[in-house]
Design an enzyme around this catalytic site. Structure first.
Site, PDB file in Angstrom:
ATOM      1  N   ARG A  51      40.468  25.633  35.045  1.00  0.00           N
ATOM      2  CA  ARG A  51      39.423  25.404  34.812  1.00  0.00           C
ATOM      3  C   ARG A  51      38.174  26.268  34.954  1.00  0.00           C
ATOM      4  O   ARG A  51      37.474  26.697  34.006  1.00  0.00           O
ATOM      5  CB  ARG A  51      38.776  24.066  35.354  1.00  0.00           C
ATOM      6  CG  ARG A  51      39.038  22.637  34.468  1.00  0.00           C
ATOM      7  CD  ARG A  51      39.119  21.482  35.689  1.00  0.00           C
ATOM      8  NE  ARG A  51      40.138  21.832  36.445  1.00  0.00           N
ATOM      9  CZ  ARG A  51      41.336  21.578  36.282  1.00  0.00           C
ATOM     10  NH1 ARG A  51      41.645  20.953  34.937  1.00  0.00           N
ATOM     11  NH2 ARG A  51      42.386  22.015  37.017  1.00  0.00           N
ATOM     12  N   THR A  52      38.233  27.032  36.230  1.00  0.00           N
ATOM     13  CA  THR A  52      36.964  27.656  36.635  1.00  0.00           C
ATOM     14  C   THR A  52      37.144  29.066  35.812  1.00  0.00           C
ATOM     15  O   THR A  52      35.898  29.378  34.994  1.00  0.00           O
ATOM     16  CB  THR A  52      37.109  28.171  37.866  1.00  0.00           C
ATOM     17  OG1 THR A  52      37.070  26.687  38.665  1.00  0.00           O
ATOM     18  CG2 THR A  52      35.736  28.599  38.153  1.00  0.00           C
ATOM     19  N   LYS A  80      47.827  47.237  45.408  1.00  0.00           N
ATOM     20  CA  LYS A  80      47.933  48.576  46.177  1.00  0.00           C
ATOM     21  C   LYS A  80      47.029  48.567  47.453  1.00  0.00           C
ATOM     22  O   LYS A  80      47.119  49.929  47.716  1.00  0.00           O
ATOM     23  CB  LYS A  80      47.547  49.560  45.058  1.00  0.00           C
ATOM     24  CG  LYS A  80      48.263  49.436  43.821  1.00  0.00           C
ATOM     25  CD  LYS A  80      47.916  50.662  42.765  1.00  0.00           C
ATOM     26  CE  LYS A  80      48.475  50.239  41.613  1.00  0.00           C
ATOM     27  NZ  LYS A  80      47.902  51.403  40.529  1.00  0.00           N
ATOM     28  N   ARG A 101      36.876  34.807  42.215  1.00  0.00           N
ATOM     29  CA  ARG A 101      37.466  33.749  43.246  1.00  0.00           C
ATOM     30  C   ARG A 101      38.306  34.602  44.282  1.00  0.00           C
ATOM     31  O   ARG A 101      39.050  35.412  43.698  1.00  0.00           O
ATOM     32  CB  ARG A 101      38.258  32.919  42.194  1.00  0.00           C
ATOM     33  CG  ARG A 101      39.280  31.999  43.201  1.00  0.00           C
ATOM     34  CD  ARG A 101      39.699  30.729  42.640  1.00  0.00           C
ATOM     35  NE  ARG A 101      38.658  29.794  42.166  1.00  0.00           N
ATOM     36  CZ  ARG A 101      38.916  28.463  41.752  1.00  0.00           C
ATOM     37  NH1 ARG A 101      40.150  28.334  41.474  1.00  0.00           N
ATOM     38  NH2 ARG A 101      38.059  27.773  41.441  1.00  0.00           N
ATOM     39  N   HIS A 129      32.092  26.494  46.327  1.00  0.00           N
ATOM     40  CA  HIS A 129      32.325  26.575  45.011  1.00  0.00           C
ATOM     41  C   HIS A 129      31.054  26.435  44.404  1.00  0.00           C
ATOM     42  O   HIS A 129      30.799  25.225  43.697  1.00  0.00           O
ATOM     43  CB  HIS A 129      33.567  25.709  44.857  1.00  0.00           C
ATOM     44  CG  HIS A 129      34.133  25.709  43.579  1.00  0.00           C
ATOM     45  ND1 HIS A 129      33.628  26.569  42.701  1.00  0.00           N
ATOM     46  CD2 HIS A 129      35.398  25.357  43.209  1.00  0.00           C
ATOM     47  CE1 HIS A 129      34.431  26.611  41.378  1.00  0.00           C
ATOM     48  NE2 HIS A 129      35.497  25.714  41.729  1.00  0.00           N
TER      49      HIS A 129
HETATM   50  C1  NCD Z   1      38.658  23.139  42.845  1.00  0.00           C
HETATM   51  C2  NCD Z   1      38.602  24.326  43.728  1.00  0.00           C
HETATM   52  O1  NCD Z   1      39.383  25.282  43.043  1.00  0.00           O
HETATM   53  O2  NCD Z   1      38.455  24.367  44.727  1.00  0.00           O
HETATM   54  N1  NCD Z   1      38.844  23.230  41.390  1.00  0.00           N
HETATM   55  C3  NCD Z   1      38.114  23.490  40.539  1.00  0.00           C
HETATM   56  O3  NCD Z   1      37.744  24.875  40.580  1.00  0.00           O
HETATM   57  N2  NCD Z   1      37.955  22.670  39.479  1.00  0.00           N
HETATM   58  C4  NCD Z   1      39.413  21.974  43.420  1.00  0.00           C
HETATM   59  C5  NCD Z   1      40.667  21.918  43.775  1.00  0.00           C
HETATM   60  O4  NCD Z   1      41.308  22.752  43.622  1.00  0.00           O
HETATM   61  O5  NCD Z   1      41.202  21.099  44.193  1.00  0.00           O
END
Ligand code: NCD
Length: 305
Positions: A51-52, A80, A101, A129
């Protein structure tokens, strides 16, 4: 240059503007479809995501821009041994904005120090997040009309769940929000979050049983047990089915309660709940695109016509 590293990087007024913009985008998609013509977002994902990453990419494409990036550390020069600082100096020459991320807490902050473009923290380890928090805030505001005056139950892995940490940090800035923290003892909130609640005189309680508190909740925020952050498989197996929200438990909730979940869901919400009108987690995922469109426009200074 403005980055989004923590949900507190925006004041509540700035957040309000951003959420208003996200709402306008949701209602007038065409108006925004060329705002980012010629702009590029780099999505640097050193950890898995569906999703993100895709919602950032969809957001930029919806704005007329384009995307580049990688979806795992193995497919980048990190394999590397390149540092995040060096990578971002190079990416700053290729893109206008970056969503990152990383499994290490603080990595996006390290990147921001050397970056020539705005950095968005798309999740750093078990820490924060912020863009999921923007999504959660938009969802609560759209469904309830306000970010004040409600009781929220956060249930599941409150120890490792970064979405929970970010959301609590943000919601304490609003009025009359009460927190019920529902978790087994082993997965309770970290001390620094508890201290923040205490220092700010925020009402909260910590409980283990979801059923007991269900009738009090206006929002129930379910979370997945974060398998990847456990040190030992047996502990995960013991915890993974601790909470399962099903029809029976939903029957204990208020008629106007909403269930949120950042997704992905594993077993913690039974699929039978999906048809309940109070299940808002797929709507929440849709809001995630609008809010990221608003964020990209704001950080690039393209939010005003
Ligand atoms: C969350 C995350 O990555 O922290 N997911 C997301 O970004 N929607 C929650 C999760 O992974 O449980």
């Amino acid at each position: 240059m403005k980055h989004l590293l923590s949900p507190l990087d925006f004041t509540t007024d700035e957040l309000e503007q951003l959420l208003d913009l996200a709402r306008d985008i949701s209602k007038n998609r065409d108006k925004y479809s060329h705002r980012c013509d010629g702009k590029k977002i780099a999505t640097l994902f050193y950890e898995p995501s569906t999703r993100t990453r895709l919602s950032f990419e969809a957001a930029m494409l919806n704005l007329g821009g384009s995307v580049l990036g990688f979806s795992s550390a193995n497919s980048s020069s990190a394999a590397k041994g390149e540092s995040v600082s060096d990578t971002i100096r190079v990416i700053s020459c290729y893109a206008d904005i970056c969503a990152m991320r990383h499994p290490k807490e603080g990595a996006p902050m390290v990147a921001a120090a050397k970056s020539g473009i705005p950095i968005i923290n798309a999740g750093d380890g078990g820490h924060q997040h912020p863009t999921q928090t923007l999504t959660d805030l938009m969802t609560i505001r759209e469904l309830r009309g306000s970010l004040n005056n409600f009781t929220i139950g956060l249930c599941g892995d409150l120890k490792f769940g970064r979405t929970v940490h970010s959301l609590i940090n943000s919601l304490i800035r609003y009025e009359n929000v009460k927190f019920i923290l529902i978790s087994p003892k082993e997965l309770c909130i970290p001390d620094y979050i508890r201290e923040t609640l205490i220092d700010n005189n925020i009402p909260f309680e910590e409980v283990e049983k979801l059923e007991d508190v269900m009738p009090q909740l206006d929002i129930l925020y379910m979370t997945r047990v974060q398998k990847e952050r456990f040190f030992n498989e047996d502990d995960y197996l013991r915890m993974k089915n601790f909470y399962i929200l099903d029809k029976e438990k939903m029957a204990l909730g208020k008629k106007d309660m909403y269930v949120l979940h950042p997704l992905p869901r594993v077993n913690e919400i039974s699929v039978e709940v999906d048809d309940d009108p109070r299940a808002a987690y797929f709507k929440q995922a849709q809001f995630g695109v609008y809010v990221r469109m608003a964020l990209i426009l704001t950080l690039l200074g393209l939010d005003k016509e």
